[in-house]
Motif scaffolding. Structure first.
Motif, PDB file in Angstrom:
ATOM      1  N   CYS A  15       0.781  -1.062  -0.083  1.00 49.90           N
ATOM      2  CA  CYS A  15       0.073  -0.035  -0.092  1.00 49.90           C
ATOM      3  C   CYS A  15       0.888   1.338   0.024  1.00 49.90           C
ATOM      4  CB  CYS A  15      -0.826   0.031   1.135  1.00 49.90           C
ATOM      5  SG  CYS A  15      -0.023  -0.111   2.920  1.00 49.90           S
ATOM      6  N   HIS A  16       1.864   1.459   0.814  1.00 46.67           N
ATOM      7  CA  HIS A  16       2.483   2.518   0.901  1.00 46.67           C
ATOM      8  C   HIS A  16       3.192   2.946  -0.216  1.00 46.67           C
ATOM      9  CE1 HIS A  16       2.694   1.582   5.591  1.00 46.67           C
ATOM     10  NE2 HIS A  16       1.418   2.392   5.108  1.00 46.67           N
ATOM     11  N   MET A  35       0.659   5.483  -2.238  1.00 47.28           N
ATOM     12  CA  MET A  35      -0.606   6.188  -1.462  1.00 47.28           C
ATOM     13  C   MET A  35       0.174   7.074  -0.600  1.00 47.28           C
ATOM     14  SD  MET A  35      -3.365   4.517  -2.098  1.00 47.28           S
ATOM     15  CE  MET A  35      -3.782   2.926  -2.694  1.00 47.28           C
ATOM     16  N   PRO A  71      -2.531   4.542  -8.328  1.00 39.88           N
ATOM     17  CA  PRO A  71      -2.837   3.665  -7.205  1.00 39.88           C
ATOM     18  C   PRO A  71      -4.143   2.727  -7.460  1.00 39.88           C
ATOM     19  CG  PRO A  71      -3.586   5.725  -6.917  1.00 39.88           C
ATOM     20  CD  PRO A  71      -2.772   5.874  -8.005  1.00 39.88           C
ATOM     21  N   THR A  81      -3.918  -4.608  -5.350  1.00 37.17           N
ATOM     22  CA  THR A  81      -3.700  -3.542  -4.670  1.00 37.17           C
ATOM     23  C   THR A  81      -3.955  -3.385  -3.365  1.00 37.17           C
ATOM     24  OG1 THR A  81      -5.339  -2.300  -5.474  1.00 37.17           O
ATOM     25  CG2 THR A  81      -3.554  -2.301  -6.937  1.00 37.17           C
ATOM     26  N   SER A  82      -4.186  -4.445  -2.583  1.00 43.24           N
ATOM     27  CA  SER A  82      -4.546  -4.608  -1.195  1.00 43.24           C
ATOM     28  C   SER A  82      -3.623  -4.017  -0.100  1.00 43.24           C
ATOM     29  CB  SER A  82      -5.201  -5.698  -0.821  1.00 43.24           C
ATOM     30  OG  SER A  82      -6.233  -6.149  -1.321  1.00 43.24           O
ATOM     31  N   CYS A  83      -3.896  -3.920   0.976  1.00 40.59           N
ATOM     32  CA  CYS A  83      -2.893  -3.752   1.931  1.00 40.59           C
ATOM     33  C   CYS A  83      -2.714  -4.901   2.655  1.00 40.59           C
ATOM     34  CB  CYS A  83      -3.232  -2.510   2.813  1.00 40.59           C
ATOM     35  SG  CYS A  83      -2.653  -2.657   4.628  1.00 40.59           S
ATOM     36  N   ILE A 118      -1.817  -5.373   5.595  1.00 40.68           N
ATOM     37  CA  ILE A 118      -2.279  -4.894   6.986  1.00 40.68           C
ATOM     38  C   ILE A 118      -1.229  -5.291   8.150  1.00 40.68           C
ATOM     39  CG2 ILE A 118      -3.338  -6.921   8.316  1.00 40.68           C
ATOM     40  CD1 ILE A 118      -5.937  -5.194   8.076  1.00 40.68           C
TER      41      ILE A 118
END
Lengths: 176, 295
Positions: free
Chosen positions: B157-158, B161, B171, B195-197, B199
Motif C-alpha cells: 500500500c505505501h 499512497m 494507485p 493493490t490491497s494492504c 495489514i
C-alpha cells in the motif's frame, strides 16, 4: 447531508486538530464530510473488524465526540494504508484525522499500544527496531548476515546525538 | 535516466530479519553494473504507524534525518521496501510544501547536527528498473526466461499512497510491477487483491487482532491462488513477512496454501540466472518448490 464541526468541541482541541491537519494535508478543504462512505469501502481493516469504520469516525469528530474517540481503541486499529485518503472526494482523509487523534491521545496521557514503547526503545537504542537476528534456514540451522557475506548494520554513528531528536518521547506520553 | 550509483537504504525489516533481500539486491544490481553504496548513518525510516502516531513532528524529524544523511552523500537513495519508499516520499513532500514544518523539523535535526535541504531523490527498485533507459538493459541480461511461471503481483500500500506524494504509479490500476514481471518471461496475473494492504502495520504495531490479520492474508493469498499463481511477487519485505506468517497461521488451521512470496529482485535474479541460494531463498518461511520447479 453536510456535517459541520459542532461548537461544543473544546476550542483548543479544534485548533490543535486544525493545525495538525494543515501540517499533514496542507489544510482541509472544508470542515465538511458528505458521509459518502468511500473511505470505509476502501478500508482493509473494516473488511475484517466489525465496528472499525472510518466514515463513522469522521462523523464522530464532526459531532465533537473527541474525548470519547481519544479513549477508543479504534484509533489504534487503523493500519495506515492510506486508501481512505486516496479515495476521499473531499480530501478529508480519515488517515490524517486518525494520526491527529493519536497525537492528542498521547498528549492527554491516554493508553497507546504497548508495543510502541518496545519498538521506540529499540530505535532509541540502536536506530533500528531490533538487533540483526539469526534466522532459521530452510536447510537447517540458523543464518546471520555475516554468514551470507552481508556487511554489519551500524545505525546512527552517534546514538546520544540521534536520541536528542526524540528526547523523552516515551516519558512525555505518560504525563510525567 | 538511471544513476550509476545509489545510497542503499535497506530499511529495518530487510536489515534485521529479512536480509535475504539485501543479498538479492546486492547480487542483482552488481550484475546490472549499478553500484550500491553502504551508508553508515541511516536509521529506521520511521513509519507513520510508529513515532508519527504519537508525535507527528518528531516522527517526521526521524524520517527526514535519513533524507539529510542521503543528501550528504550526493547520491539518490534506493530502497527495496514499499513502506520505506512511501514514508520517505511522504516526509519529503510534506517538508517541501510547508516551510514552517520544514523549519520546525530542521530545529530538531539541528540537535543531531543535520539539516534537511530538500534536494534528495528517492527511488525504489521498481522505479529504477522501470526507467526507460533500464528496460532494454534488463531484456539483454535475462538469460533464463521464466516462461513456465505464473506470478501474482502484490504492490503493497505505501508505495503509491497517496498518489499525490509518491507519483509511483496509478494507485487503482498500477502496471509497473506487472510490466517488470512480464520482462522476466513470467506471466503477470490479474486478481482481486493486487493493490490491497497486507495489514502488517496494523497487526505489528497497532490493535488489529491476529484473527483479522490472518483472515486478510487468506483473502489475498486465496485470491492469487484461485487465479493459478505459482507465487506472489511484492515490492516490500514487510508484506512478505506478513503474508508468510499469515500462511503459517493458516496452515495451523488446516488451510495449506503453500504459495511462496518473493520480492521482485528475487524474480529478476532468477531470470538472470542466479541460483536460489544467491537470492537468500534459504531464509524463506514457505517452501519455494512451486517457484524452483518452474525455472
Amino acid at each position: 447531508m453536510v456535517i459541520r464541526l459542532s461548537s461544543d468541541v473544546d476550542q483548543r482541541q479544534v485548533e490543535f486538530i486544525s493545525l495538525m491537519l494543515q501540517k499533514s494535508v496542507g489544510g482541509m478543504h472544508a470542515e465538511v464530510c458528505d458521509q459518502c462512505g468511500k473511505c470505509s469501502s476502501a478500508c482493509p481493516v473494516s473488511k475484517e473488524i466489525e465496528g472499525f469504520n472510518p466514515r463513522q469516525l469522521i462523523a464522530r469528530v464532526a459531532l465533537g465526540k473527541i474525548d470519547e474517540l481519544l479513549a477508543d481503541e479504534a484509533i489504534w486499529t487503523c493500519t495506515t494504508c492510506l486508501k481512505c485518503r486516496e479515495r476521499c472526494p473531499e480530501e478529508i482523509s480519515p488517515y490524517d484525522v486518525i494520526l491527529v487523534l493519536r497525537n492528542l491521545a498521547y498528549r492527554a496521557g491516554l493508553n497507546y499500544p504497548g508495543v510502541y514503547d518496545d519498538f521506540i526503545n529499540g530505535i532509541l537504542e540502536r536506530g533500528f527496531i531490533s538487533e540483526p537476528q539469526e534466522v532459521r534456514a530452510r536447510g537447517g540451522g540458523r543464518l546471520s548476515r555475516e554468514a551470507l557475506g552481508l556487511p554489519g548494520v551500524n545505525g546512527p554513528k552517534d546514538m546520544a546525538v540521534f536520541r536528542g531528536i526524540v528526547e523523552k518521547i516515551i516519558e512525555a506520553g505518560k504525563g510525567n | 535516466m538511471t544513476s550509476l550509483e545509489y545510497a542503499l537504504f535497506p530499511g529495518c525489516v530487510a536489515s534485521v530479519r529479512e536480509f535475504g533481500y539485501e543479498l538479492a539486491i546486492r547480487n542483482v544490481f552488481k550484475a546490472l553494473d549499478i553500484k550500491l553504496r553502504k551508508v553508515e548513518d541511516f536509521s529506521c525510516c520511521q513509519p507513520a504507524c510508529l513515532v508519527h502516531s504519537i508525535d507527528y513532528v518528531k516522527g517526521l524529524a526521524l524520517t527526514s534525518r535519513n533524507l539529510a544523511v542521503a543528501e550528504e552523500t550526493g547520491l539518490p537513495m534506493l530502497t527495496l521496501c514499499s513502506s520505506c519508499y512511501g514514508n520517505l516520499s511522504r516526509a519529503k513532500h510534506l517538508l517541501d510544501h510547508n516551510s514552517d514544518l520544514k523549519d520546525e523539523v530542521n530545529d530538531l535535526l539541528a540537535k543531531a547536527g543535520r539539516t534537511y535541504r530538500g534536494d534528495v531523490k528517492i527511488e525504489h527498485v521498481v522505479t529504477v528498473l522501470h526507467d526507460e533507459s533500464m528496460l532494454p538493459i534488463l531484456e539483454k541480461k535475462i538469460s533464463n526466461p521464466l516462461s513456465k511461471l505464473k506470478a501474482a503481483p502484490f504492490y503493497g500500500c505505501h508505495i503509491f499512497m497517496p498518489a499525490k506524494y509518491s507519483k509511483f504509479d496509478d494507485p487503482e490500476f498500477p502496471h509497473k510491477l506487472d510490466d517488470l514481471i512480464e520482462i522476466t518471461g513470467a506471466e503477470s496475473l490479474d486478481y482481486n487483491e493486487k493493490t490491497s494492504c497486507c495489514i502488517g502495520c496494523g497487526s505489528f504495531f497497532g490493535e488489529v487482532s491476529e484473527e483479522a490479520s490472518v483472515l486478510l492474508s487468506e483473502m489475498i493469498i486465496g485470491s492469487a491462488k484461485e487465479k493459478g499463481a505459482d507465487c506472489i511477487v511484492t515490492t516490500c519485505p514487510f508484506c512478505i513477512m506478513q503474508l508468510e506468517i499469515g500462511q503459517i497461521k493458516l496452515r495451523e488451521q488446516g488451510k495449506d496454501f503453500g504459495v511462496p512470496v518473493i520480492h521482485y529482485v528475487d524474480l529478476l535474479g532468477l531470470s538472470m540466472g542466479f541460483k536460489p541460494d544467491e537470492l537468500g531463498f534459504d531464509l524463506r518461511r514457505i517452501n519455494m518448490e512451486p517457484v524452483v520447479s518452474r525455472l
